[in-house]
Design a protein around this motif. Structure first.
Motif, short mmCIF file in Angstrom:
data_model
loop_
_atom_site.label_atom_id
_atom_site.label_comp_id
_atom_site.label_asym_id
_atom_site.label_seq_id
_atom_site.Cartn_x
_atom_site.Cartn_y
_atom_site.Cartn_z
N VAL A 9 27.06 -0.87 94.68
CA VAL A 9 26.53 -1.94 93.84
C VAL A 9 27.12 -1.80 92.45
O VAL A 9 27.01 -0.74 91.83
CB VAL A 9 24.99 -1.87 93.77
CG1 VAL A 9 24.44 -2.99 92.89
CG2 VAL A 9 24.38 -1.93 95.16
N SER A 11 27.30 -3.36 88.60
CA SER A 11 26.71 -4.27 87.61
C SER A 11 27.37 -4.02 86.26
O SER A 11 28.12 -3.06 86.09
CB SER A 11 25.21 -4.02 87.44
OG SER A 11 24.50 -4.09 88.62
N ALA A 107 20.23 -5.26 91.37
CA ALA A 107 20.68 -3.90 91.69
C ALA A 107 19.47 -2.98 91.91
O ALA A 107 19.44 -2.19 92.86
CB ALA A 107 21.55 -3.36 90.56
N LYS A 111 18.46 -0.96 95.30
CA LYS A 111 18.22 0.50 95.33
C LYS A 111 16.87 0.81 96.00
O LYS A 111 16.74 1.80 96.69
CB LYS A 111 18.27 1.06 93.90
CG LYS A 111 18.30 2.56 93.81
CD LYS A 111 19.62 3.15 94.28
CE LYS A 111 19.73 4.64 93.99
NZ LYS A 111 20.98 5.23 94.51
N LEU A 119 24.97 3.04 92.86
CA LEU A 119 24.92 2.03 91.81
C LEU A 119 25.83 2.44 90.64
O LEU A 119 25.65 3.53 90.07
CB LEU A 119 23.49 1.87 91.28
CG LEU A 119 22.61 0.78 91.93
CD1 LEU A 119 22.52 0.97 93.42
CD2 LEU A 119 21.23 0.74 91.30
N TYR A 162 21.30 3.62 86.64
CA TYR A 162 22.43 3.64 87.58
C TYR A 162 22.86 5.07 87.91
O TYR A 162 22.62 5.98 87.13
CB TYR A 162 23.60 2.84 86.98
CG TYR A 162 23.34 1.35 87.12
CD1 TYR A 162 24.05 0.59 88.03
CD2 TYR A 162 22.34 0.74 86.38
CE1 TYR A 162 23.77 -0.76 88.19
CE2 TYR A 162 22.05 -0.61 86.54
CZ TYR A 162 22.77 -1.35 87.45
OH TYR A 162 22.48 -2.67 87.62
#
Ligand code: ADP
Ligand code: 5GP
Length: 188
Positions: A9, A11, A107, A111, A119, A162
């Protein structure tokens, strides 16, 4: 290996260079597939239906939500964005690595659903550079640029949630870092 580790993922604030870096990663490693999201925002020049997004109306998007076809969805700057379930589960079960380029709320939801997913937050070198990239891309009017820059400040505060945060000062280096993270996670 837990198949959720095949889920990457990505971001970062709009204009940080997520799409550019992921494109570079996929050019070097074409076996990595992209999750194509659904959205109600207008198509930009150069984008194509089913390639960059599944573009749809509010009614169509809301129908997908009510049918339970979205893994996650958000309202971002007044438009819907969401990950269709069909983009993820079958692929990771089949051994394919899938990249989701989505904003911070989505995100966090991914998770929760896939605790073993990876992430990565992509940061711009500075806010000035972010503004320059966003304006330089030339795809949004100034009002939208302002909305996205305001949202960027909030998003940057989420980076500690993250697994990794990397700076996109150089596209190829950043793409290589993403790949190294994936390889390390999948060989744990
Ligand atoms: P995002 O997907 O995060 O919104 P884009 O990938 O569309 O961002 O990149 C925004 C703009 O910045 C694009 O015009 C892109 O070419 C440019 N860009 C991306 N990465 C870099 C970089 N490392 N250095 C300079 N410009 C970049
Ligand atoms: P853009 O309009 O620039 O393509 O995307 C705006 C923001 O929406 C970006 O941060 C992008 O990563 C995010 N986004 C794109 N698709 C999805 C999605 O399916 N879910 C979520 N939560 N965010 C998305």
């Amino acid at each position: 290996m837990n198949e959720q580790r095949r889920l990457l993922v990505v971001s970062g604030p709009s204009g940080a260079g997520k799409d550019t870096v992921v494109k570079c990663l996929r050019q070097a490693h074409p076996e990595i597939e992209l999750s194509v999201s659904a959205t109600t925002r207008p198509m930009r020049p150069g984008e194509a239906q089913g390639v960059d997004y599944y573009y749809m109306t509010n009614e169509q998007f809301e129908e997908k939500i009510s049918r339970g076809e979205m893994l996650e969805h958000v309202n971002y700057c007044g438009k819907y964005y969401g990950t269709p379930k069909s983009e993820v589960d079958k692929r990771i079960s089949a051994g394919i690595t899938v990249v989701l380029v989505i904003e911070v709320i989505g995100a966090a939801n991914i998770k929760r659903l896939y605790p073993e997913s990876t992430l990565v937050f992509i940061m711009p070198p500075s806010m000035d550079e972010l503004a320059a990239r966003l304006r330089g891309r030339g795809t949004e009017d100034e009002a939208t640029v302002q909305k996205r820059l305001a949202r960027a400040k909030e998003e940057l505060q989420e980076k500690d949630a993250y697994d990794f945060a990397i700076v996109n000062d150089d596209v190829s280096r950043c793409a290589q870092e993403l790949y190294d993270i994936l390889v390390a996670r999948q060989s744990e």
